[in-house]
Design an enzyme around this catalytic site. Structure first.
Site, PDB file in Angstrom:
ATOM      1  N   PHE A 257     -45.139 -32.686  48.796  1.00 53.20           N
ATOM      2  CA  PHE A 257     -46.273 -33.541  49.179  1.00 53.20           C
ATOM      3  C   PHE A 257     -46.010 -35.017  48.893  1.00 53.20           C
ATOM      4  O   PHE A 257     -46.934 -35.783  48.631  1.00 53.20           O
ATOM      5  CB  PHE A 257     -47.563 -33.068  48.495  1.00 53.20           C
ATOM      6  N   GLY A 484     -41.413 -25.582  52.857  1.00 51.30           N
ATOM      7  CA  GLY A 484     -42.508 -24.659  53.115  1.00 51.30           C
ATOM      8  C   GLY A 484     -43.071 -24.885  54.506  1.00 51.30           C
ATOM      9  O   GLY A 484     -44.026 -24.234  54.931  1.00 51.30           O
ATOM     10  N   ASN A 645     -43.162 -24.640  67.045  1.00 52.05           N
ATOM     11  CA  ASN A 645     -43.530 -23.287  66.598  1.00 52.05           C
ATOM     12  C   ASN A 645     -45.006 -23.279  66.208  1.00 52.05           C
ATOM     13  O   ASN A 645     -45.380 -23.715  65.120  1.00 52.05           O
ATOM     14  CB  ASN A 645     -42.670 -22.881  65.396  1.00 52.05           C
ATOM     15  N   LYS A 647     -46.958 -21.157  65.154  1.00 49.70           N
ATOM     16  CA  LYS A 647     -47.343 -20.400  63.954  1.00 49.70           C
ATOM     17  C   LYS A 647     -47.158 -21.237  62.686  1.00 49.70           C
ATOM     18  O   LYS A 647     -48.076 -21.352  61.870  1.00 49.70           O
ATOM     19  CB  LYS A 647     -46.506 -19.116  63.863  1.00 49.70           C
ATOM     20  N   THR A 648     -45.975 -21.825  62.519  1.00 47.29           N
ATOM     21  CA  THR A 648     -45.757 -22.615  61.307  1.00 47.29           C
ATOM     22  C   THR A 648     -46.481 -23.965  61.377  1.00 47.29           C
ATOM     23  O   THR A 648     -46.945 -24.470  60.353  1.00 47.29           O
ATOM     24  CB  THR A 648     -44.247 -22.823  61.045  1.00 47.29           C
ATOM     25  N   GLN A 652     -49.105 -25.416  58.695  1.00 45.08           N
ATOM     26  CA  GLN A 652     -48.943 -26.732  58.077  1.00 45.08           C
ATOM     27  C   GLN A 652     -50.253 -27.525  58.117  1.00 45.08           C
ATOM     28  O   GLN A 652     -50.643 -28.133  57.131  1.00 45.08           O
ATOM     29  CB  GLN A 652     -47.866 -27.506  58.845  1.00 45.08           C
ATOM     30  N   GLY A 716     -44.276 -34.125  65.223  1.00 45.49           N
ATOM     31  CA  GLY A 716     -44.302 -33.737  63.802  1.00 45.49           C
ATOM     32  C   GLY A 716     -45.696 -33.459  63.287  1.00 45.49           C
ATOM     33  O   GLY A 716     -46.667 -34.086  63.696  1.00 45.49           O
ATOM     34  N   GLY A 718     -46.453 -33.020  59.794  1.00 41.73           N
ATOM     35  CA  GLY A 718     -46.413 -33.066  58.330  1.00 41.73           C
ATOM     36  C   GLY A 718     -47.609 -33.655  57.633  1.00 41.73           C
ATOM     37  O   GLY A 718     -47.973 -33.215  56.551  1.00 41.73           O
ATOM     38  N   GLU A 719     -48.236 -34.665  58.169  1.00 38.76           N
ATOM     39  CA  GLU A 719     -49.227 -35.385  57.372  1.00 38.76           C
ATOM     40  C   GLU A 719     -50.593 -35.490  58.026  1.00 38.76           C
ATOM     41  O   GLU A 719     -51.591 -35.667  57.335  1.00 38.76           O
ATOM     42  CB  GLU A 719     -48.716 -36.801  57.080  1.00 38.76           C
TER      43      GLU A 719
HETATM   44 MO1  MOS Z   1     -44.929 -37.326  52.561  1.00 41.10          MO
HETATM   45  S1  MOS Z   1     -46.382 -37.978  51.260  1.00 41.10           S
HETATM   46  O1  MOS Z   1     -44.217 -38.762  53.159  1.00 41.10           O
HETATM   47  O2  MOS Z   1     -43.882 -36.249  51.718  1.00 41.10           O
END
Ligand code: MOS
Length: 753
Positions: A257, A484, A645, A647-648, A652, A716, A718-719
């Site tokens: 994180f 993860g 994907n 599912k993942t 996330q 992406g 991720g955030e």
């Molecule tokens: Mo993220 S807070 O750039 O791993």
């Protein structure tokens, strides 16, 4: 190495796409749930010894003396290091090649800059011996008065150096408008508020751990990191050795994180001690040590003012933010940066950001830095403005929809209107009553809220390697990370798609600095940068395989021209022959044929702005007797380009939304403002979201490829799931109760007062 910067024509998201875009279970799922996966501390090293860190118990001053004699005599102890007796370490890097968490070089000087700084390191034959000996060390300090309160920090506040593309002050005023204040006065309705988020800690399940193993002058470091490449460069600099003598290995990360993006001080201490003693050393940070040694989200205060015409069109936006920082580093969390990205069209806009240096540990990126706290402020303020205007919050956002970005460039792809529409539909937004405190079920007030999510898309250069192997498998290798997030799986999927070869026969490898370089696995940039590199490497490997087939004497294709041979779905073919690559390799007595490639952005950022957007709708229940808040359901719609994907990616986003519930309702680290200690530095007192706090969460994707961004069209995941959600919850709490909570977390005491 076959260098190919081409990103042309490499879009596997065509209609014939068989793998990309279809849900695929994690390739590493079985290994993870059966405990076979090796995290950094799980690597078994022959003859390993154990280290235990000693941390300061004052926030500011100098160490006068350290009595280590009892510790040194303690059973099993091999060494006790301190600022008075240590090994040489050098300055960490301050460049784009790495991310440095702290500028203080550990164990080189007696100065203490924060409570919980490394001041000693005990190495012993067992962990228990090291820990017990550490407790025998007596430290005498000269203590100075630390600066710890927001009020004291305010007098030291300053505009930090320009960090990346974040401006400290960014202003755009319409012609003839003298100031942002004047612009704010021009609107019919004005809404202004101060929004704060507290100190918070990442608290990944896996603690930060390093094992340092020297063989002669070469170091192998097993470390918990989001960037083996950056780590390698930086640890080499701190140890004063060439980069190529360091290998950093981290095939699995148990949550990060943002906290593992950096090289922190524990790594060079462990590596330096291992070199000094010529023994492998392993050290695992305790949960309490993780509260001071590996970053936190700083405390942030945002002052937001919005002004609109009575029809709801924005006239002016002002967002001034400030965040705490440390004297051990300079971390700037510009909450107002999110506002400057122009989520809303407005003729006048001004943002600024300052930092307050305190005698506390280093802050760091955490779970959508800038945008997570920034959207809490901006999207709460928009809700307040909507109420004053008596306009539906979704309608207000549509009225002020930004069709061009902050730099007047068109968005490469923006489908935020769709996110609002689909989200509202799925949630049943039209059934909501606008006025607060209208809906009750038994003892529970029920309310609904929404907010916008956003995240800038970046795509640094990445390399990758594809290797056809004699056993019929294909290795795909990149020095990226599995946090993860599902990276092993999508690497395999992208390679499988491009090569026409089954996912089950692809062998992804990552998390090793010896593999082709990738950018850090943070800022939601991995899929967008690594994915295209895999595509390019696959194309290069096919070319190499054909070249091999026509030049290798034993090959049935020997002597043919390249244009007489084709590759398709694992097979090399000519008019007279056909071989699957495994057989071709076997016949020619070779183990493998491989190629690497590098892919990166072109000049598209001069023509377009790249951003992901989304909308999160939620329902909360607030108990009228206890004032506890429960999130009862969430609908989130995300526009992140092509989803590799589902599912993942969905997992996330769900994970990020859950962390957003934590940010909204639970998470807060308390600082003792007299001594500088984080007082709830454990998992009992620092409240994280558990299953019992997690409602039904529905996530959908727009799934429109952004082919201007990269040939995969993927931006992406991720955030973005972390942004907007805290505001959506705060807005829902207001809708339920009529109480506007502007300082997170929304705990019962705030609702009762
Ligand atoms: Mo993220 S807070 O750039 O791993």
């Amino acid at each position: 190495m076959n260098q190919s910067n081409s990103t042309e024509g490499a879009a596997p998201n065509n209609p014939s796409s068989e793998i990309i875009g279809k849900a695929h279970s994690r390739l590493d799922g079985h290994a993870k749930v059966t405990g076979k996966v090796r995290y950094s501390g799980d690597h078994l090293i022959e003859g390993v010894t154990f280290g235990y860190l000693i941390l300061s118990t004052i926030a500011k001053g100098q160490i006068r003396s350290m009595d280590v004699s009892a510790a040194e005599r303690s059973p099993g102890v091999l060494a006790v290091f301190s600022p008075f007796k240590s090994f040489k370490l050098y300055s960490p890097l301050r460049s784009d090649d790495s991310v440095t968490g702290e500028f203080v070089i550990p164990l080189q000087e007696p100065d203490v800059r924060y409570y919980g700084q490394i001041i000693g390191f005990v190495v012993a034959k067992t962990f228990e011996q090291a820990r017990d000996a550490a407790r025998l060390v007596k430290v005498r300090y000269h203590t100075e008065t630390p600066t710890l309160t927001w009020e004291a920090g305010m007098s030291l506040a300053y505009f930090p150096g320009i960090l990346g593309r974040k401006p400290n002050v960014w202003s755009r005023l319409a012609n003839g408008v003298p100031s942002i204040e004047a612009a704010l006065d021009r609107g019919a309705i004005k809404s202004e508020g101060v929004y704060t988020t507290p100190f918070e800690h990442h608290n990944p399940m896996e603690p930060h751990t390093a094992i340092a193993v020297w063989e002669g002058d070469r170091l192998t470091l097993y470390d918990s990191t989001q960037w083996v490449g950056g780590h390698q460069t930086n640890i080499a600099a701190m140890l004063g050795i060439p980069t190529h003598r360091v290998q950093v290995i981290c095939p699995f990360v148990g949550g990060a994180f943002g906290s593992k993006a950096y090289l922190w001080t524990y790594s060079p201490v462990i590596a330096g001690a291992a070199r000094e003693l010529n023994r492998p050393i392993k050290a695992v940070l305790t949960r309490e040590q993780m509260f001071t040694l590996v970053g936190h989200r700083p405390r942030i205060v945002s002052n937001v003012a919005l002004s609109a015409n009575s029809d709801g069109t924005l006239v002016a936006i002002r967002h001034d933010s400030m965040s705490t920082s440390s004297l051990a580093s300079e971390y700037s969390e510009a909450a107002s940066f999110a506002t400057s990205r122009l989520l809303y069209r407005s003729p006048n806009i001004q943002v600024s950001h300052q930092i307050l240096p305190l005698d506390i540990p280093s802050a760091a990126t955490m779970r959508a830095p800038d945008e997570a706290p920034g959207t809490f402020a901006l999207e709460s303020a928009m809700d307040e403005l909507a109420l004053k205007l008596a306009i539906d919050p979704v309608q207000l956002r549509l009225l002020n929809y930004a069709d061009v970005s902050w730099n007047n460039l068109p968005w490469s792809s923006k489908n935020l209107r769709e996110c609002y529409r689909i989200g509202a539909e799925r949630f049943g937004w039209s059934n909501r009553s606008a006025g607060p405190g209208k809906t009750r079920e038994g003892d529970w007030w029920i309310g609904s809220g929404m907010a916008t999510a956003l995240n800038e898309a970046t795509r640094p250069e990445s390399s990758a390697r594809i290797r056809f192997q004699v056993d019929g498998t294909v290795a795909v290798s990149v020095a990226t990370h599995e946090l993860g997030t599902g990276m092993y799986t999508i690497l395999a999927m992208i390679a499988a798609e491009r090569l026409g070869w089954p996912v089950e026969k692809i062998r992804p490898e990552l998390g090793d600095s010896a593999l082709p370089a990738a950018p850090g696995a943070f800022a939601a940039q991995s899929t967008g940068s690594v994915g295209p590199a895999v595509v390019s490497a696959a194309d290069a490997a096919i070319e190499r395989l054909i070249q091999f087939a026509i030049t290798e004497p034993q090959s049935p294709f020997a002597g043919l021209k390249p244009e007489e041979v084709t590759y398709s779905a694992g097979f090399v073919r000519s008019k007279g022959a056909e071989r699957v690559f495994g057989s071709l390799l076997e016949e020619t007595g070779r183990f493998s044929v491989e190629a690497s490639a590098t892919a990166g952005p072109g000049d598209e950022s001069a023509k377009y702005a790249f951003h992901s957007f989304g909308a999160t709708f939620c329902e909360v229940r607030v108990n009228q007797l206890t004032a506890e808040t429960r999130v009862s359901r969430i609908n989130s719609v995300m526009d992140i380009g092509k989803v590799i994907n589902p599912k993942t990616a969905k997992s996330q986003i769900i994970g990020a939304l859950i962390m957003g519930i934590g940010m909204a309702l639970l998470e807060e680290t308390h600082l003792d403002e007299k001594i500088g200690r984080f007082t709830n530095a454990n998992m009992a007192d620092y409240h994280m979201v558990t299953h019992a706090d997690t409602p039904h969460i529905a996530v959908e994707f727009i799934d429109k490829p952004d082919l201007t961004f990269n040939p995969l069209g993927a931006r992406g995941a991720g955030e973005i799931g972390n942004t907007g959600v805290a505001a959506a919850i705060a807005n829902a709490v207001y809708n339920a109760t009529g109480k506007r909570i502007r300082n997170l977390p929304i705990t019962p005491d705030k609702l009762l007062s």
